[in-house]
Scaffold this active site. Sequence first.
Site, PDB file in Angstrom:
ATOM      1  N   SER A  89       0.853  -1.186   0.000  1.00  0.00           N
ATOM      2  CA  SER A  89       0.000   0.000   0.000  1.00  0.00           C
ATOM      3  C   SER A  89       0.884   1.229   0.000  1.00  0.00           C
ATOM      4  O   SER A  89       2.107   1.144   0.065  1.00  0.00           O
ATOM      5  CB  SER A  89      -0.894   0.001   1.255  1.00  0.00           C
ATOM      6  OG  SER A  89      -0.082   0.128   2.418  1.00  0.00           O
ATOM      7  N   LYS A  90       0.254   2.398  -0.061  1.00  0.00           N
ATOM      8  CA  LYS A  90       1.047   3.635  -0.123  1.00  0.00           C
ATOM      9  C   LYS A  90       1.938   3.802   1.097  1.00  0.00           C
ATOM     10  O   LYS A  90       3.043   4.316   1.011  1.00  0.00           O
ATOM     11  CB  LYS A  90       0.117   4.846  -0.273  1.00  0.00           C
ATOM     12  CG  LYS A  90      -0.437   4.981  -1.681  1.00  0.00           C
ATOM     13  CD  LYS A  90      -1.227   6.266  -1.854  1.00  0.00           C
ATOM     14  CE  LYS A  90      -1.726   6.387  -3.290  1.00  0.00           C
ATOM     15  NZ  LYS A  90      -2.505   7.621  -3.485  1.00  0.00           N
ATOM     16  N   ARG A  91       1.463   3.329   2.251  1.00  0.00           N
ATOM     17  CA  ARG A  91       2.292   3.495   3.451  1.00  0.00           C
ATOM     18  C   ARG A  91       3.531   2.603   3.387  1.00  0.00           C
ATOM     19  O   ARG A  91       4.532   2.866   4.033  1.00  0.00           O
ATOM     20  CB  ARG A  91       1.475   3.202   4.718  1.00  0.00           C
ATOM     21  CG  ARG A  91       1.084   1.752   4.896  1.00  0.00           C
ATOM     22  CD  ARG A  91       0.137   1.559   6.069  1.00  0.00           C
ATOM     23  NE  ARG A  91      -0.350   0.205   6.140  1.00  0.00           N
ATOM     24  CZ  ARG A  91       0.259  -0.787   6.765  1.00  0.00           C
ATOM     25  NH1 ARG A  91       1.421  -0.572   7.361  1.00  0.00           N
ATOM     26  NH2 ARG A  91      -0.250  -1.995   6.793  1.00  0.00           N
TER      27      ARG A  91
END
Length: 476
Positions: free
Chosen positions: A242-244
């Site tokens: 994911s983006k994190r």
Amino acid sequence: MSNSVVTRFAPSPTGFLHIGGGRTALFNWLFARSRQGKMLLRIEDTDRERSTAAAIAAIIDGLSWLELNWDGEIVFQFSRAARHREVAEQLLAAGKAYKCYATPEELVQMREKARADGKTRLYDGRWRDRDPADAPAGVKPTIRLRAPLTGETVVEDQVQGRVAWQNENLDDFVLLRSDGTPTYMHAVVVDDHDMGITHIIRGDDHLNNAARQTQIYQAMGWDIPVMAHIPLIHGPDGSKLSKRHGALGVDAYRALGYLPIAMRNYLVRLGWAHGDQEIFSTDEMIKAFDLSAIGRSPARFDFAKLESLNGHYMRATPNAELMAQLEKLLPLIAGGQELASKMTPTLRATIISAMAGLKERAKTLVELFEGTRFIWASRPIALDDAARAILTADAKSVLTAVLTQLKTVTDWNAQTVEAVVRAYADSAGIKLGGVAQPLRAALTGRTTSPPIFDVLAILGKDEALNRLLDATTCPA
């Protein structure tokens, strides 16, 4: 089919070039280059609502930044729709496909019934052998592949091994929609055949597509490319990226200050290995790369490892070349335009002369940029909180005394100023750090910098003395 290897990278332009797409492009590029073959670029822009010119530009920019050059002209899938229809009509004429007049309502009922019965084959084949004369009025047909009903469809995958699907579980899938537009599944096969693709290297989220696409190849009597479905990239915790975790566009990594060569080296090691080697030159990657060395387990993204690798390449990059990379980045980072506006041949040369010390402390070009701020900062120097705390009244008294001594230096360099500062510290009975820290705060506005005597040398006598004068005379 020629014996020459031809791979392709075929992204859909519905967003940025994400990190997984960058790795797929790299694997295709390396495999082609390692075998003196070609890598072609195809933009799969058949989804007209979601495909955008900005996304196409982002993909091309991302590949160019990664220095993954493709061969020949870019192929745009949408422009080939007439050819896709032509092949579907050939299959229809040969009895390998048929017209399906099922209404949307009927299709919904079929899917619901199949799912309720626990079946994976969602279409019941009702128009497979039916006379088109029975077609309801006003319904435009789709064209479906007449898929085999028995036996199995097999892919000998270069990464996943032998993968088999029971044909009884596979649908007669749609080749052409009722409006005459080709489906993705069909267009990909026609394009790969016409482009002479010998090896399809892509994410394993396409593995199920491989069965259906193989059936189209078989129906047309075409050679089936070698397939290699590579595991997806996961986050450090093993969950979907994911983006994190780092699921950013390649353009974001560029803006974060990573070098293209470091990014390539990091991406190649996400799922591929060559013994215990971690650092690869581009030539080494090309010589060593092979599909058989790609693992079947998802790779895990690790920002710390990427930063460490980038730091290695920054230290190994010649100073002038690193400066050129930094200047390319300036429009993309906060404060970068200020430095760009101040850039002169003299300033550029000064920063390059300081690069050896600066790059030892930076893991990204953004950190390197931050490290240069003291060189081109306007007077009076802005102090961060830690630097301001150091410049007490006592510290300013020390600086005043040092300033007097430094004014006497005629041959200004790191060695001469060090001798003067050390002599002062000894005569005043002060530890060297008691002089160096106030000097650093006054000259850079921070409490970390390259070695302080290098800082004095980089700034030059006039600028250094004026900054010290500012620090001793300006109110806190």
